[in-house]
Design a protein around this motif. Structure first.
Motif, PDB file in Angstrom:
ATOM      1  N   UNK A  58      -9.218  47.998 -42.922  1.00  0.00           N
ATOM      2  CA  UNK A  58      -8.303  49.129 -42.851  1.00  0.00           C
ATOM      3  C   UNK A  58      -8.645  50.108 -43.971  1.00  0.00           C
ATOM      4  N   UNK A  59      -8.847  51.380 -43.608  1.00  0.00           N
ATOM      5  CA  UNK A  59      -8.967  52.400 -44.647  1.00  0.00           C
ATOM      6  C   UNK A  59      -7.574  52.541 -45.253  1.00  0.00           C
ATOM      7  N   UNK A  60      -7.413  52.305 -46.567  1.00  0.00           N
ATOM      8  CA  UNK A  60      -6.078  52.111 -47.153  1.00  0.00           C
ATOM      9  C   UNK A  60      -5.200  53.355 -47.088  1.00  0.00           C
ATOM     10  N   UNK A  88       0.791  55.722 -42.877  1.00  0.00           N
ATOM     11  CA  UNK A  88       1.429  54.686 -43.707  1.00  0.00           C
ATOM     12  C   UNK A  88       0.825  53.300 -43.531  1.00  0.00           C
ATOM     13  N   UNK A  89       0.148  53.057 -42.404  1.00  0.00           N
ATOM     14  CA  UNK A  89      -0.509  51.767 -42.173  1.00  0.00           C
ATOM     15  C   UNK A  89      -2.019  51.847 -42.396  1.00  0.00           C
ATOM     16  N   UNK A  90      -2.488  52.986 -42.878  1.00  0.00           N
ATOM     17  CA  UNK A  90      -3.917  53.171 -43.051  1.00  0.00           C
ATOM     18  C   UNK A  90      -4.599  53.490 -41.725  1.00  0.00           C
ATOM     19  N   UNK A  91      -5.929  53.459 -41.726  1.00  0.00           N
ATOM     20  CA  UNK A  91      -6.710  53.787 -40.530  1.00  0.00           C
ATOM     21  C   UNK A  91      -7.661  52.628 -40.240  1.00  0.00           C
ATOM     22  N   UNK A  92      -7.649  52.084 -39.032  1.00  0.00           N
ATOM     23  CA  UNK A  92      -8.509  50.932 -38.737  1.00  0.00           C
ATOM     24  C   UNK A  92      -9.980  51.326 -38.661  1.00  0.00           C
TER      25      UNK A  92
END
Length: 421
Positions: free
Chosen positions: A16-18, A27-31
């Motif tokens: 996950x890109x933080x 808010x959950x990052x980028x996969x």
């Protein structure tokens, strides 16, 4: 923005890109997915546009990626230098290349030495390498081997930092290069030397743009984005003229002059040396090369092989003794010659590299990689280290850099067109 895909480097997908780096919209990052899943990601997320953001692609590879995207119905885009270059408050000399393995690092170190000889304090800024904890890698500063051990995760990172650090030069890198630039600008440095990765264009807007071309690889300038670097260059260094045929050098010079009539073209030799030539002469040796150059850089071998042959070693083919993921590397990059790529993108892969080196029936190891593997691998054979150094053979790269420095001292360089530098 729905996802990143990743290629070229093992084990960097599935993360996950933080959110701390991605911003409040994520808010959950980028996969991060494997590029093999590109079409699936586009379809399942209703993607409208795909942006290519990596380098060292042949023109055929580039066209294949464009075609894959367009076949899904999505649009394809490349972010240009205007979108990706930051303006620094300090003068910037950029060293780029048309392909990985052309000899950027030898040119960068040569430029740094000239700057130091003129009484200036240069700092090197490296291309970000997003392999480990991305948040921890936001900004990296390395001035010693001890600091290098703390911040690096892979062999490739060590390869890019180590020689600069050993010569007393501070190196910055990081995935948030705007924050990297802010830290550099706060420092006591006079000049920034961009030592690019692969064949990317620089992420800092250069005041002097140097592009290195390799005549030992036929028409290597026709790559992405290597050709962009060639077209933007103020100075083109046709390197390795001592290793290429006279015809290859002449045809390379002719091509690059037609493509960029504004640039100054100089030639240089990359001379290779061994620290322990007596350990190699007449002995069977296994050669360990810089990983990126002999994988996606499409070189069959590098400095280590050249040095082993030059100093009378008998090269042992390591491929029958490769273990684990290294076997897959040879399958994927079938052009690799009788050398072992220094692949070390995980603890497991470091152990596989160590086992392969020790299994091979050789009396000595020649390290063509710029990093000293003996510092973190248990190599049970004598080791000789190869090193390339730049030697100008024609043109005036040194004079051009000296003139650039003179412009700094008179505070006139920002008023001069780049073509006059």
């Amino acid at each position: 923005m729905v996802a990143f895909t990743a290629a070229q480097i093992p084990n960097i997908e599935g993360r996950i890109y933080p959110p701390e780096l991605a911003g409040p919209l994520y808010p959950k990052g980028i996969p991060v997915f494997s590029e093999t899943e590109l079409e699936k990601v586009i379809r399942e997320n209703g993607v409208d546009e795909v942006v290519l953001s990596y380098s060292d692609l042949t023109c055929v590879d580039f066209l294949m990626k464009v075609s894959r995207v367009l076949a899904t119905g999505a649009s394809f885009r490349v972010l240009g230098p205007g979108d990706t270059m930051l303006k620094a408050s300090k003068p910037v000399i950029a060293v780029t290349a048309t392909r990985t393995g052309a000899g950027k690092s030898t040119v960068s170190r040569y430029v740094v030495r000239i700057l130091k000889s003129k009484g200036l304090m240069p700092v090197v800024v490296r291309h970000p390498m997003a392999y480990g904890d991305l948040l921890a890698m936001k900004v990296q500063k390395v001035s010693s081997l001890e600091e290098l051990d703390k911040v690096t995760f892979t062999i490739e990172e060590r390869e890019e930092f180590e020689w600069h650090v050993l010569e007393g030069t501070t190196v910055y890198a990081g995935v948030d290069y705007e924050s990297v630039l802010k830290e550099v600008e706060k420092g006591p440095y006079d000049v920034v030397v961009w030592d690019g990765g692969n064949n990317d264009w620089p992420f800092l807007r250069p005041d002097l743009y140097i592009t290195v071309v390799d005549p030992t690889r036929s028409e290597s300038e026709f790559s992405f984005p290597g050709l962009v670097n060639l077209l933007m260059a103020d100075v083109i260094v046709v390197n390795k003229v001592n290793a290429a045929s006279k015809e290859a050098v002449e045809s390379t010079i002719e091509r690059v002059k037609k493509l960029n009539r504004r640039a100054v073209v100089v030639t240089a030799a990359s001379e290779v040396y061994l620290d322990k030539p007596d350990a190699v002469k007449g002995r069977e040796v296994i050669v360990v090369e810089d990983g990126p150059s002999v994988t996606h850089g499409h070189m069959p071998y590098g400095a280590g092989y050249v040095a082993a042959v030059k100093y009378g070693g008998k090269v042992v083919d390591p491929r029958p003794y490769a273990v684990g993921s290294l076997r897959k590397v040879y399958e994927e990059y079938s052009h690799i010659g009788p050398v072992l790529p220094a692949m070390g993108y995980s603890r497991a892969q470091l152990e596989e590299l160590e086992e392969t080196i020790n299994r091979a029936p050789a009396e000595c190891v020649v390290l063509g990689t710029p990093t000293d593997l003996t510092r973190y691998l248990n190599i049970r054979k004598p080791v000789a280290k190869a090193r390339f150094e730049l030697q100008e053979s024609s043109g005036a790269l040194g004079e051009i850099v000296a003139k650039f420095v003179e412009g700094l001292k008179t505070s006139a360089f920002r008023k001069q067109p780049r073509s006059e530098l």
